[in-house]
Design a protein around this motif. Structure first.
Motif, mmCIF file in Angstrom:
data_model
loop_
_atom_site.group_PDB
_atom_site.id
_atom_site.type_symbol
_atom_site.label_atom_id
_atom_site.label_comp_id
_atom_site.label_asym_id
_atom_site.label_seq_id
_atom_site.Cartn_x
_atom_site.Cartn_y
_atom_site.Cartn_z
ATOM 1 N N TRP A 108 -40.504 -31.572 -11.917
ATOM 2 C CA TRP A 108 -39.477 -31.307 -10.933
ATOM 3 C C TRP A 108 -38.399 -29.787 -10.685
ATOM 4 O O TRP A 108 -38.560 -29.064 -9.742
ATOM 5 N N ASN A 109 -37.907 -29.833 -11.951
ATOM 6 C CA ASN A 109 -37.665 -28.197 -12.330
ATOM 7 C C ASN A 109 -38.714 -27.311 -11.759
ATOM 8 O O ASN A 109 -38.607 -25.919 -11.854
ATOM 9 N N THR A 110 -39.930 -27.203 -12.907
ATOM 10 C CA THR A 110 -41.172 -26.266 -12.551
ATOM 11 C C THR A 110 -41.240 -26.416 -11.101
ATOM 12 O O THR A 110 -41.809 -25.653 -10.943
ATOM 13 N N LEU A 111 -41.678 -27.279 -10.495
ATOM 14 C CA LEU A 111 -42.418 -27.134 -8.911
ATOM 15 C C LEU A 111 -41.055 -26.499 -8.107
ATOM 16 O O LEU A 111 -41.167 -25.953 -6.577
ATOM 17 N N ILE A 112 -39.322 -26.793 -8.629
ATOM 18 C CA ILE A 112 -38.548 -25.339 -7.844
ATOM 19 C C ILE A 112 -38.828 -24.561 -7.684
ATOM 20 O O ILE A 112 -38.652 -23.136 -6.924
ATOM 21 N N LEU A 113 -38.921 -23.688 -9.285
ATOM 22 C CA LEU A 113 -38.724 -22.512 -9.653
ATOM 23 C C LEU A 113 -40.543 -22.528 -9.266
ATOM 24 O O LEU A 113 -40.500 -20.524 -8.444
ATOM 25 N N TYR A 139 -36.412 -12.810 -13.268
ATOM 26 C CA TYR A 139 -36.234 -14.149 -14.570
ATOM 27 C C TYR A 139 -36.466 -13.248 -16.440
ATOM 28 O O TYR A 139 -37.756 -13.470 -16.424
ATOM 29 N N SER A 140 -35.502 -13.001 -16.756
ATOM 30 C CA SER A 140 -36.126 -12.937 -18.331
ATOM 31 C C SER A 140 -36.206 -15.126 -18.971
ATOM 32 O O SER A 140 -35.715 -15.481 -18.903
ATOM 33 N N PHE A 141 -36.470 -15.008 -20.596
ATOM 34 C CA PHE A 141 -36.942 -16.108 -20.983
ATOM 35 C C PHE A 141 -35.580 -16.990 -20.877
ATOM 36 O O PHE A 141 -35.566 -18.142 -21.008
ATOM 37 N N ALA A 147 -32.018 -22.202 -15.854
ATOM 38 C CA ALA A 147 -32.721 -23.159 -15.306
ATOM 39 C C ALA A 147 -32.630 -24.401 -15.047
ATOM 40 O O ALA A 147 -33.002 -24.758 -14.549
ATOM 41 N N PHE A 148 -33.609 -24.633 -16.848
ATOM 42 C CA PHE A 148 -33.649 -25.806 -17.495
ATOM 43 C C PHE A 148 -32.466 -26.619 -17.368
ATOM 44 O O PHE A 148 -32.503 -28.088 -17.712
ATOM 45 N N TRP A 149 -31.576 -25.750 -18.108
ATOM 46 C CA TRP A 149 -31.228 -27.003 -19.005
ATOM 47 C C TRP A 149 -29.393 -26.112 -19.006
ATOM 48 O O TRP A 149 -28.231 -27.204 -19.290
ATOM 49 N N ALA A 150 -28.868 -25.187 -18.350
ATOM 50 C CA ALA A 150 -27.667 -24.820 -17.494
ATOM 51 C C ALA A 150 -26.568 -23.891 -18.860
ATOM 52 O O ALA A 150 -25.548 -25.055 -19.089
ATOM 53 N N PRO A 156 -28.685 -27.047 -13.617
ATOM 54 C CA PRO A 156 -30.176 -26.863 -13.523
ATOM 55 C C PRO A 156 -30.252 -26.498 -12.460
ATOM 56 O O PRO A 156 -30.093 -26.189 -11.054
ATOM 57 N N ILE A 157 -32.240 -25.292 -12.356
ATOM 58 C CA ILE A 157 -32.070 -24.997 -10.203
ATOM 59 C C ILE A 157 -32.510 -26.022 -10.030
ATOM 60 O O ILE A 157 -32.556 -25.933 -8.886
ATOM 61 N N VAL A 158 -32.565 -27.371 -10.271
ATOM 62 C CA VAL A 158 -32.592 -28.546 -9.492
ATOM 63 C C VAL A 158 -31.054 -29.211 -9.473
ATOM 64 O O VAL A 158 -31.126 -29.894 -10.404
ATOM 65 N N GLY A 159 -30.080 -28.692 -9.414
ATOM 66 C CA GLY A 159 -28.451 -28.467 -9.712
ATOM 67 C C GLY A 159 -28.394 -30.339 -9.632
ATOM 68 O O GLY A 159 -27.562 -30.581 -10.664
ATOM 69 N N GLN A 160 -28.721 -31.451 -8.870
ATOM 70 C CA GLN A 160 -28.536 -32.675 -9.523
ATOM 71 C C GLN A 160 -28.799 -33.259 -10.450
ATOM 72 O O GLN A 160 -28.802 -34.096 -10.993
ATOM 73 N N PHE A 161 -29.887 -32.547 -10.958
ATOM 74 C CA PHE A 161 -30.065 -32.826 -12.276
ATOM 75 C C PHE A 161 -29.351 -32.535 -13.941
ATOM 76 O O PHE A 161 -30.385 -33.060 -14.616
ATOM 77 N N TRP A 162 -28.645 -32.015 -13.630
ATOM 78 C CA TRP A 162 -27.454 -32.419 -14.220
ATOM 79 C C TRP A 162 -26.735 -33.635 -14.633
ATOM 80 O O TRP A 162 -27.308 -33.638 -16.018
ATOM 81 N N PHE A 163 -27.383 -34.609 -13.876
ATOM 82 C CA PHE A 163 -26.596 -36.052 -14.298
ATOM 83 C C PHE A 163 -28.185 -36.640 -15.707
ATOM 84 O O PHE A 163 -27.986 -37.638 -16.005
#
Length: 364
Positions: A108-113, A139-141, A147-150, A156-163
C-alpha cells in the motif's frame, strides 16, 4: 470492571466474536479521526474555523475524543491474539505477521507513492496537493525511507499505517514482553500503564508507549489465561455512567494543560464501555450484518487515507461550503461515501479476484 479466570472455552469464543465485530466500528471511528481538521487547497486553509463553532465542536467531540479509544483498543486486541495460541512458536507467529502486516504495508505504501507521483504530474489534479511537501519526483533515497518508515517521527506515506509499523516492531519484541509479564506479572503492566498515562517516553518511530502498554495489556490476558470480558450487570451500568462523564469533562477542559490526563482516563473507560456494549449486543445476537461486513475492515483501513483527504478537497473545491450545515454534512458525507464504495469493491474482489484480495489485505 474486573478480569475473570477463564474456566472454559465459552468466554474465549465470546471474546473472539466480540473482536470480530469490533473491527469494523473501530475502523469507521478511525475514518472519522482523519475526517477532522484543516485542509490546504491552493495555499488556502479550509475546514475548521472559529466562524462555525457548532461544526468545530461536533468534529472535535467525535474525532478527538470518542475515536481516541480505537488505536489503544486495536493494540490490546493484537496483544491478546498474538499470545492466544500458546503452542505456536515465535518463528511461526513472525512468519504469519510477515504475510498479514509486512506485505500489505509495503504494497500500500508503494501503491500510494506511485499514485501520488502520477497525480502530481497531471496539471488538473495536481492543484489538489497543498504544495507543502516535496514532490515524489524530487525524492532522494532518504525521502523514500521516510515515506515507508517515517524516520523523522512523522507518519509513513500512508499515514494510518504507522499503526502497522508499530505493531510489527512490538511483535518482534514480543519475547521481551512475555518475559516481563511472566516474571513480574501485574507490576509490569502497572509500570507501563503509568509511563503511558504520564507520557514518560522517548519518541522513537515504530516504538511508542501506546503500542507497548496496550499490546502488553492484551498479552497479559492471554498469558495469564484471564478474560477481558465482564458479565455482572451492575459493573456494566457503572461503565455506562463513568465514560459519558469523562467524555464531557474531556470536552469542557480541552483548552487546559491537565486535559491530557482526563483524556487518557477516558480512553481506558471508553475501551471498557465499548467492549461492554458489544458484549451485550453479541450475546443478544444483534450484530450478524456488521460481523459479515467486518471482513472488509482491513481494505477500508488501507484505502481510506489519502482517498478521503482527496475526496474532501474535491468536495470543498466544488461546493465551497460556507455554513454550519454544509460543513457538518461534508464531515459525515465523505466517510460514508468512501466506506460504501470500499465495501462494494471488497465484494467485487472477493467474488472475482480472491487471491489478489488476500494478498493486499494480508489474508484477512
Amino acid at each position: 470492571f474486573f478480569f475473570l479466570n477463564r474456566k472454559n472455552m465459552s468466554a474465549e469464543k465470546l471474546e473472539l466474536k466480540i473482536i470480530s465485530f469490533l473491527r469494523l466500528p473501530l475502523i469507521i471511528f478511525i475514518f472519522f479521526t482523519h475526517a477532522y481538521g484543516e485542509l490546504t487547497i491552493n495555499g488556502e486553509t479550509v475546514g475548521i474555523s472559529n466562524q462555525f463553532p457548532i461544526n468545530d465542536s461536533i468534529q472535535y467531540l467525535i474525532s478527538r475524543i470518542l475515536t481516541s479509544v480505537c488505536v489503544p483498543c486495536f493494540f490490546l486486541i493484537s496483544g491478546y491474539l498474538f499470545f492466544l495460541k500458546k503452542q505456536n512458536s515465535y518463528n511461526n507467529k513472525i512468519k504469519k505477521r510477515v504475510r498479514s502486516l509486512l506485505i500489505p504495508y509495503l504494497f500500500w505504501n508503494t501503491l500510494i507513492l506511485v499514485l501520488f507521483y502520477t497525480a502530481q504530474i497531471i496539471p488538473s489534479v495536481s492543484t489538489l496537493f497543498s504544495g507543502e511537501h516535496k514532490l515524489i519526483k524530487d525524492y532522494s533515497f532518504y525521502d523514500f525511507l521516510c515515506a515507508f518508515w517515517a524516520l523523522e517521527g512523522s507518519d509513513p506515506i500512508v499515514g494510518q499505517f504507522w499503526f502497522l509499523r508499530d505493531l510489527m516492531v512490538i511483535a518482534v519484541l514480543s519475547p521481551i514482553i512475555k518475559i516481563i509479564i511472566t516474571s513480574i506479572k501485574n507490576w509490569g503492566i502497572i509500570i507501563l500503564g503509568i509511563l503511558w498515562y504520564l507520557g514518560f517516553w522517548i519518541k522513537t518511530p515504530g516504538f511508542s508507549i501506546t503500542s507497548l502498554f496496550f499490546f502488553s495489556l492484551g498479552a497479559y490476558f492471554s498469558l495469564e489465561n484471564k478474560s477481558f470480558l465482564h458479565y455482572q450487570f451492575q459493573h456494566i451500568r457503572f461503565s455506562y455512567l463513568i465514560y459519558p462523564i469523562l467524555v464531557l469533562s474531556d470536552f469542557v477542559t480541552k483548552s487546559y494543560i491537565y486535559n491530557i490526563y482526563i483524556h487518557k482516563l477516558g480512553i481506558i473507560a471508553g475501551i471498557i464501555f465499548f467492549i461492554n456494549i458489544t458484549t451485550c449486543l453479541v450475546k443478544k445476537n444483534k450484530l450478524q450484518i456488521i460481523t459479515k461486513l467486518s471482513n472488509a475492515s482491513f481494505l477500508i483501513y488501507a484505502m481510506h487515507e489519502p482517498l478521503q483527504r482527496l475526496l474532501r478537497k474535491t468536495l470543498f473545491k466544488v461546493i465551497e461550503p460556507n455554513s454550519e450545515i454544509e460543513l457538518i454534512t461534508l464531515y459525515f458525507t465523505s466517510p460514508i461515501v468512501i466506506i460504501i464504495l470500499i465495501i462494494m469493491l471488497h465484494s467485487i474482489l472477493h467474488k472475482h479476484c480472491p487471491a489478489t484480495l488476500k494478498f493486499i489485505t494480508g489474508g484477512r
